[in-house]
Scaffold this motif. Structure first.
Motif, mmCIF file in Angstrom:
data_model
loop_
_atom_site.group_PDB
_atom_site.id
_atom_site.type_symbol
_atom_site.label_atom_id
_atom_site.label_comp_id
_atom_site.label_asym_id
_atom_site.label_seq_id
_atom_site.Cartn_x
_atom_site.Cartn_y
_atom_site.Cartn_z
ATOM 1 N N UNK A 194 1.102 -1.265 -0.127
ATOM 2 C CA UNK A 194 0.053 -0.091 -0.025
ATOM 3 C C UNK A 194 0.842 1.254 0.043
ATOM 4 N N UNK A 195 0.710 1.942 -1.000
ATOM 5 C CA UNK A 195 1.328 3.517 -1.039
ATOM 6 C C UNK A 195 0.464 4.321 -1.055
ATOM 7 N N UNK A 196 0.593 5.511 0.070
ATOM 8 C CA UNK A 196 -0.120 6.639 0.087
ATOM 9 C C UNK A 196 0.889 7.949 -0.351
ATOM 10 N N UNK A 197 0.535 8.553 -1.471
ATOM 11 C CA UNK A 197 1.448 9.554 -1.994
ATOM 12 C C UNK A 197 0.641 11.025 -2.421
ATOM 13 N N UNK A 198 1.204 12.005 -1.918
ATOM 14 C CA UNK A 198 0.684 13.317 -2.345
ATOM 15 C C UNK A 198 1.373 13.961 -3.432
ATOM 16 N N UNK A 199 1.260 13.845 -4.467
ATOM 17 C CA UNK A 199 1.657 14.455 -5.542
ATOM 18 C C UNK A 199 1.884 15.753 -5.357
ATOM 19 N N UNK A 200 2.949 16.336 -5.865
ATOM 20 C CA UNK A 200 3.099 17.985 -5.788
ATOM 21 C C UNK A 200 2.067 18.592 -6.846
ATOM 22 N N UNK A 201 1.794 17.893 -7.806
ATOM 23 C CA UNK A 201 0.632 18.449 -8.985
ATOM 24 C C UNK A 201 -0.801 18.187 -8.460
ATOM 25 N N UNK A 202 -1.087 17.749 -7.259
ATOM 26 C CA UNK A 202 -2.452 17.232 -6.947
ATOM 27 C C UNK A 202 -2.980 18.129 -5.690
ATOM 28 N N UNK A 203 -4.290 17.991 -5.394
ATOM 29 C CA UNK A 203 -4.774 18.537 -4.517
ATOM 30 C C UNK A 203 -5.161 17.584 -3.272
ATOM 31 N N UNK A 204 -5.135 16.482 -3.470
ATOM 32 C CA UNK A 204 -5.159 15.470 -2.268
ATOM 33 C C UNK A 204 -4.499 14.223 -2.721
ATOM 34 N N UNK A 205 -4.133 13.445 -1.930
ATOM 35 C CA UNK A 205 -3.296 12.106 -1.846
ATOM 36 C C UNK A 205 -4.102 11.096 -2.429
ATOM 37 N N UNK A 206 -3.631 10.115 -2.839
ATOM 38 C CA UNK A 206 -4.157 9.024 -3.517
ATOM 39 C C UNK A 206 -3.265 7.700 -3.069
ATOM 40 N N UNK A 207 -4.449 6.818 -2.647
ATOM 41 C CA UNK A 207 -3.946 5.511 -2.137
ATOM 42 C C UNK A 207 -3.617 4.458 -3.376
ATOM 43 N N UNK A 208 -2.577 3.773 -3.516
ATOM 44 C CA UNK A 208 -2.233 2.881 -4.609
ATOM 45 C C UNK A 208 -1.953 1.396 -3.766
ATOM 46 N N UNK A 209 -3.011 0.300 -4.076
ATOM 47 C CA UNK A 209 -2.756 -0.776 -3.392
ATOM 48 C C UNK A 209 -2.581 -1.770 -4.499
ATOM 49 N N UNK A 210 -1.251 -2.360 -4.368
ATOM 50 C CA UNK A 210 -0.604 -3.299 -5.080
ATOM 51 C C UNK A 210 -0.800 -4.877 -4.930
ATOM 52 N N UNK A 211 -1.007 -5.561 -5.972
ATOM 53 C CA UNK A 211 -1.226 -7.000 -5.960
ATOM 54 C C UNK A 211 0.086 -7.581 -6.618
ATOM 55 N N UNK A 212 1.084 -7.680 -5.827
ATOM 56 C CA UNK A 212 2.395 -7.921 -6.660
ATOM 57 C C UNK A 212 2.650 -6.636 -6.716
ATOM 58 N N UNK A 213 3.394 -6.579 -8.150
ATOM 59 C CA UNK A 213 3.711 -5.201 -8.516
ATOM 60 C C UNK A 213 2.724 -4.508 -9.656
ATOM 61 N N UNK A 214 1.532 -4.981 -9.281
ATOM 62 C CA UNK A 214 0.510 -4.451 -10.517
ATOM 63 C C UNK A 214 -0.422 -3.985 -9.344
ATOM 64 N N UNK A 215 -0.951 -2.602 -10.096
ATOM 65 C CA UNK A 215 -1.743 -1.713 -9.350
ATOM 66 C C UNK A 215 -3.275 -2.562 -9.147
ATOM 67 N N UNK A 216 -3.708 -2.745 -7.957
ATOM 68 C CA UNK A 216 -4.853 -3.569 -7.962
ATOM 69 C C UNK A 216 -6.337 -2.643 -7.785
ATOM 70 N N UNK A 217 -5.887 -1.363 -7.079
ATOM 71 C CA UNK A 217 -6.924 -0.443 -6.915
ATOM 72 C C UNK A 217 -6.296 0.922 -6.652
#
Length: 206
Positions: free
Chosen positions: A181-204
């Motif tokens: 699980x990666x939570x990241x707040x991009x310097x180009x975004x207004x809010x953070x996003x959570x990336x959930x991985x299944x192995x190396x693939x983005x599941x959601x």
């Protein structure tokens, strides 16, 4: 009288005023109250970005705030212009401590706008403009479900470009990783996003 029209008449290319596309610099003796309006009008005479350098941060902040009213389409034809602050990092040379994330975010936004060809009006001060920055701002790729992420290279890349690993993501330029699980707040975004991985693939993403 309309101060905008007065300034345009004074500095029109058809008048005896300077050709702003070809002149390196010139001096104007104007009061502080008229500087924002003058800059906004002069910005119309050049096709590229505009950099305004003030002696101190307080001057840059005041002009930046005043500029917001002068670039409105109802007042002047500056629809494509964006006024961006380029603040100091608040760090002295060779001072080793964590920089202000808000200032870092603002500086990155200015660089991204420049690299995107948006021709912004950048307001800064002497200390801020003298501080080095990256030649090419780092922008996150556009992720989507099913895409693969190589964590062994992605996380070091974030750190190399100034992203900070934190326990809770609250500010631009920060991230946290807990397993897949990666939570990241991009310097180009207004809010953070959570990336959930299944192995190396983005599941959601959410």
């Amino acid at each position: 009288p309309d101060i905008g029209n007065t300034i345009r008449t004074t500095f029109s290319k058809s008048s005896t005023g300077p050709d702003l596309e070809n002149i390196a610099s010139f001096t104007l003796g104007i009061p502080d109250e008229a500087k924002a309006a003058t800059i906004a009008v002069l910005a119309e005479e050049v096709s590229g970005p505009v950099l305004v350098i003030t002696p101190r941060f307080e001057n840059a902040r005041s002009i930046g705030e005043d500029m917001q009213s002068w670039i409105m389409p109802s007042n002047m034809n500056c629809r494509s212009r964006e006024v961006i602050s380029f603040p100091s990092r608040d760090l002295l040379p060779y001072e080793y401590r964590r920089s202000n994330l808000g200032a870092t975010f603002a500086r990155l936004q200015a660089l991204i706008s420049l690299s995107s060809g948006n021709n912004p009006i950048i307001i800064t001060d002497v200390q801020a403009i003298s501080q080095g920055t990256s030649e090419t701002p780092f922008t996150l790729p556009i992720f989507c479900t099913g895409q693969t992420i190589n964590l062994s290279t992605f996380i070091p890349t974030l750190l190399a470009y100034g992203y900070q690993s934190v326990s809770t993501v609250c500010e631009p330029g920060t991230f946290t990783q807990r397993g897949g699980i990666i939570d990241i707040f991009s310097t180009q975004a207004d809010k953070p996003v959570r990336i959930e991985l299944l192995g190396n693939e983005i599941g959601s993403m959410r």
